[in-house]
Design a protein around this motif. Sequence first.
Motif, PDB file in Angstrom:
ATOM      1  N   GLY A  96       0.803  -1.161  -0.056  1.00  0.00           N
ATOM      2  CA  GLY A  96       0.092  -0.069  -0.098  1.00  0.00           C
ATOM      3  C   GLY A  96       0.815   1.404   0.027  1.00  0.00           C
ATOM      4  N   ASN A  97       0.372   2.019   1.010  1.00  0.00           N
ATOM      5  CA  ASN A  97       1.209   3.343   0.910  1.00  0.00           C
ATOM      6  C   ASN A  97       2.162   3.468   2.238  1.00  0.00           C
ATOM      7  N   ARG A  98       2.694   2.338   2.656  1.00  0.00           N
ATOM      8  CA  ARG A  98       3.628   2.318   3.989  1.00  0.00           C
ATOM      9  C   ARG A  98       4.907   1.898   3.763  1.00  0.00           C
ATOM     10  N   LEU A  99       5.841   2.590   4.290  1.00  0.00           N
ATOM     11  CA  LEU A  99       7.259   2.408   4.401  1.00  0.00           C
ATOM     12  C   LEU A  99       7.654   2.374   5.644  1.00  0.00           C
ATOM     13  N   SER A 100       8.839   1.506   5.957  1.00  0.00           N
ATOM     14  CA  SER A 100       9.500   1.291   7.026  1.00  0.00           C
ATOM     15  C   SER A 100      11.043   1.693   6.862  1.00  0.00           C
ATOM     16  N   VAL A 101      11.413   2.423   7.577  1.00  0.00           N
ATOM     17  CA  VAL A 101      12.921   2.928   7.348  1.00  0.00           C
ATOM     18  C   VAL A 101      13.960   2.595   8.368  1.00  0.00           C
ATOM     19  N   TYR A 102      14.794   1.732   8.114  1.00  0.00           N
ATOM     20  CA  TYR A 102      15.650   1.328   9.131  1.00  0.00           C
ATOM     21  C   TYR A 102      17.077   2.129   9.031  1.00  0.00           C
ATOM     22  N   GLY A 103      17.328   2.501  10.235  1.00  0.00           N
ATOM     23  CA  GLY A 103      18.800   3.287  10.183  1.00  0.00           C
ATOM     24  C   GLY A 103      18.905   4.566   9.746  1.00  0.00           C
ATOM     25  N   SER A 104      17.692   5.453   9.947  1.00  0.00           N
ATOM     26  CA  SER A 104      17.460   6.780   9.748  1.00  0.00           C
ATOM     27  C   SER A 104      16.756   7.185  10.726  1.00  0.00           C
ATOM     28  N   THR A 105      16.264   8.672  10.907  1.00  0.00           N
ATOM     29  CA  THR A 105      15.569   9.385  11.709  1.00  0.00           C
ATOM     30  C   THR A 105      14.373  10.145  10.991  1.00  0.00           C
ATOM     31  N   CYS A 106      13.469  10.382  11.823  1.00  0.00           N
ATOM     32  CA  CYS A 106      12.423  11.155  11.235  1.00  0.00           C
ATOM     33  C   CYS A 106      12.587  12.669  10.504  1.00  0.00           C
ATOM     34  N   ALA A 107      13.588  13.246  11.338  1.00  0.00           N
ATOM     35  CA  ALA A 107      14.181  14.524  10.619  1.00  0.00           C
ATOM     36  C   ALA A 107      14.570  14.429   9.226  1.00  0.00           C
ATOM     37  N   ALA A 108      15.405  13.265   9.167  1.00  0.00           N
ATOM     38  CA  ALA A 108      16.142  12.984   7.806  1.00  0.00           C
ATOM     39  C   ALA A 108      15.182  12.542   6.815  1.00  0.00           C
TER      40      ALA A 108
END
Length: 650
Positions: free
Chosen positions: A256-268
């Motif tokens: 769908g429209n979801r992603l999970s980003v590992y190794g980063s931050t909300c700000a980046a």
Amino acid sequence: MIQAIGLTSDPRKELPPAVDDVSFEARAGHVTALLGASGAGKTTALRLMLELQRGRGITYFRGRPLHRIAHPSREVGVLLGDVPGHPSRTLRGHLRMLCAAAGVPARRADEVLEVVGLVSLRDERLGTLSRGMDRRLGLACALLADPHTLVLDAPADGLSTRESRWLYGMLRAHATQGGTVLLTTTDPKEAARTADRVVTLEQGRLVADQEAADFARTRLRPRVAVRTPHASRLAALVTKEARTARRSVEVVREGGNRLSVYGSTCAAVGEIAFRHGVLVHQLADETGDMGPNRRLELPGEEVVDDVSQTTGSESLEGARDRGRGDARPSLRGGGVAAADGLVTRSVSDAAADTGPARAAEPGEAGTAVVSSGRRSDSHADRLPDLPPPISVRPAPSPLRPLRYELRRAAGVGTGFLTCAAVLLVSAVTAVLLARIGHTPRPRLFVAWPQELPLPPAALGAGLLGAIAFGDEFRHPALAADRGTVPRRLGLLAAKLLVASATAVVLAVLTVGCDIEVLYIVYGRELAEVPGDWLSLSASWIGLVVGCAWAGVLAAGLFRSTTAGLAAVVSVPVLLVPLVQKVVEGPSVRTAAGFPLRLREVLLSQWPFGGERYVAAAARVIAQPVGGALTLSLAALLGAYLLTTLRSRVR
């Protein structure tokens, strides 16, 4: 302390066993979580430990298996599912009844109600409780006998965050005082937050046995949860930025429209989306579950890219460091289970994945050495023995059966309503019979028409007797932690005694009410007591008590209230005609003078003219109804004793 060794359930037709060779420990003073998805075998493992399901293996509770513990409820408190109590019983009444079964003082019920915060609801009915209140009551039942060990299956299932926090606080307090707590859960974050040790199951096998800190480090990872209608574009942009900056970032497309980003931050991630004009609906820090095998790909997910600065050898060394721990070999020799997150794998699977194995290098603690698929004949001859079989045993009889039965019978209004209905029907029937006429006075006093097989009082006594044992199977309060309802002789004697007292009271009240109603409606003429009232009273009480006993025995034998009532009705409908045919058949001899000849055989004088009572009892049994009832009671009692002895032999 709990030690579970080689737990294996019986195979289900062509399907593999739900639990296969599971071994772990739950230490005293700690909270241990049994983690796994639905269908992983958590509940089956608990049932095998508690000897509620057939299989193989053995579980020690402080060094003793459960069937060797004299009073299991004082050692192990169990919560499996909802509280199996009568919905019309009050909380306090239910706990007081269980106090008699466990052999603890009745004041313990008020103490545990105060501990779990239900003291203000002690007069509420079980059927009106919410999910959270039911969980609290289940915990109160588990704590009633002050056990050392608590075994709970999904205790926080369906609870709010506040109720879950309270529940886990109670379990932590029990562990702090030196107790052992074992619980199941499907949420890895909950397990890491509430437990000291996490045992992970997958498809019935043990895949990890770790301390909570190691579990959180190897299984849970921080991530940035992103929801955007341009998920593919944002994933590509984050991957490109990470490659440019040479940072280790992993992007997982969850559908769908979801992603999970590992190794980063909300700000980046937010800055990248802002610079490229990507609309973002959600951006939050979360803790992601890596799965029981520590794989990044979750079910239904797609790995977009993995940007890492480490080389292959460096990644391998990192994996070795993360998996470092004490390896525990499986009891069957079919795989290895590591204490710090290593995956349990069969020998054939490992050989297919890795090919011929190498020898372990010095210092590689926790690395499982997997041999090739070839086995020598000498190794096959040295296979370990199977764990001992697990037999399902009935629950122990209440320690105070008479007190338990009294509280059970008086705790709900079924008995009182039944007695009131019997008195009302008897009074109305007696009035109608007196109006019609042609009814003998003894039958008039007990409201027994010629067309009915039994009077209302006898049917009511049989129904109360059937309910006495039928409710034990319908609402198995005694079997909440031990499976089948006990059919011990002590419990049977208590039920027969209480049923007899209830039947005598009902018989006396019925005759008294009928005579009083007849006096009020028709005057003194119909209310005169016959001269042979003593023998008639004995016959009447014997009939009502016999029906009550038939209901108790039949319900306990066939495990159903309906079967108990059917056995009572079948006596006059089926057995009485047969007995009557035998009695009225041709006979060349009679039993006249039986009491006198019996006195001569015993060579003793009957006290207080006892031969008269024997003769009266013989006359009652010689009647068709009395003989049929006696035969049915003897058959039911014999069958009950036979099944009880057979279960003990097993």
